[in-house]
Design an enzyme around this catalytic site. Sequence first.
Site, PDB file in Angstrom:
ATOM      1  N   CYS A  14       9.074   5.483  -1.809  1.00 36.75           N
ATOM      2  CA  CYS A  14       8.819   4.506  -1.768  1.00 36.75           C
ATOM      3  C   CYS A  14       8.487   3.685  -2.991  1.00 36.75           C
ATOM      4  CB  CYS A  14       7.672   4.059  -0.885  1.00 36.75           C
ATOM      5  SG  CYS A  14       7.997   4.134   1.013  1.00 36.75           S
ATOM      6  N   ARG A  15       6.835   4.863  -3.429  1.00 31.88           N
ATOM      7  CA  ARG A  15       6.677   3.910  -4.740  1.00 31.88           C
ATOM      8  C   ARG A  15       7.658   4.648  -6.157  1.00 31.88           C
ATOM      9  NH1 ARG A  15       0.467   6.153  -4.052  1.00 31.88           N
ATOM     10  NH2 ARG A  15       1.750   7.606  -2.687  1.00 31.88           N
ATOM     11  N   SER A  16       7.929   6.010  -6.046  1.00 30.99           N
ATOM     12  CA  SER A  16       8.580   6.655  -6.735  1.00 30.99           C
ATOM     13  C   SER A  16      10.114   5.610  -7.245  1.00 30.99           C
ATOM     14  CB  SER A  16       7.972   8.391  -7.506  1.00 30.99           C
ATOM     15  OG  SER A  16       9.010   8.399  -5.965  1.00 30.99           O
ATOM     16  N   ASP A 120       0.387   3.473  -0.863  1.00 30.77           N
ATOM     17  CA  ASP A 120       1.182   4.117  -0.360  1.00 30.77           C
ATOM     18  C   ASP A 120       1.804   3.451   0.887  1.00 30.77           C
ATOM     19  OD1 ASP A 120       3.692   5.435   0.818  1.00 30.77           O
ATOM     20  OD2 ASP A 120       2.451   7.441   0.436  1.00 30.77           O
TER      21      ASP A 120
END
Length: 148
Positions: A14-16, A120
């Site tokens: 998701c985030r990275s 997240d």
Amino acid sequence: MTHRILFVCLGNICRSPAAEAVFRALMPEAHTDSAGTSDWHVGKPPYAPMQAAARARGIDMSDLRGRQFSGADFKRFDLIIAMDANNLADIEAQRPVGHATPVHLLTDFAPETGMDHVPDPYYTRDFDQALDLIERGARGLQHSLRGG
């Protein structure tokens, strides 16, 4: 100078990968990658709802695949960017002796948000909030690297 930047979160779905995709659009001359501190999603594409939210903003991350962070990344990158304090602690725990590669939180580059981490969205389900913070942090990082 070509910057070598690694974006790190927990699962690398998701985030990275979103941060990598956003940043490579802002600074295509930089060498970017992303990784997770866990090995849960190695080889897997980014989470479909995150891809859909990013695609709605014109950000394509469909070519990315999950991988796990390792201590060797301190040698391969000039800068490591973590999405939250737990990621940062897990990264620092793998720092090889004698390696001074800086590690920062992405939100360090977006102090105006008042956030100390990128929540997240796998758990919060708020993909737009995560992308808003990632875009602000990426722009701040770009500004910082260009001497702003």
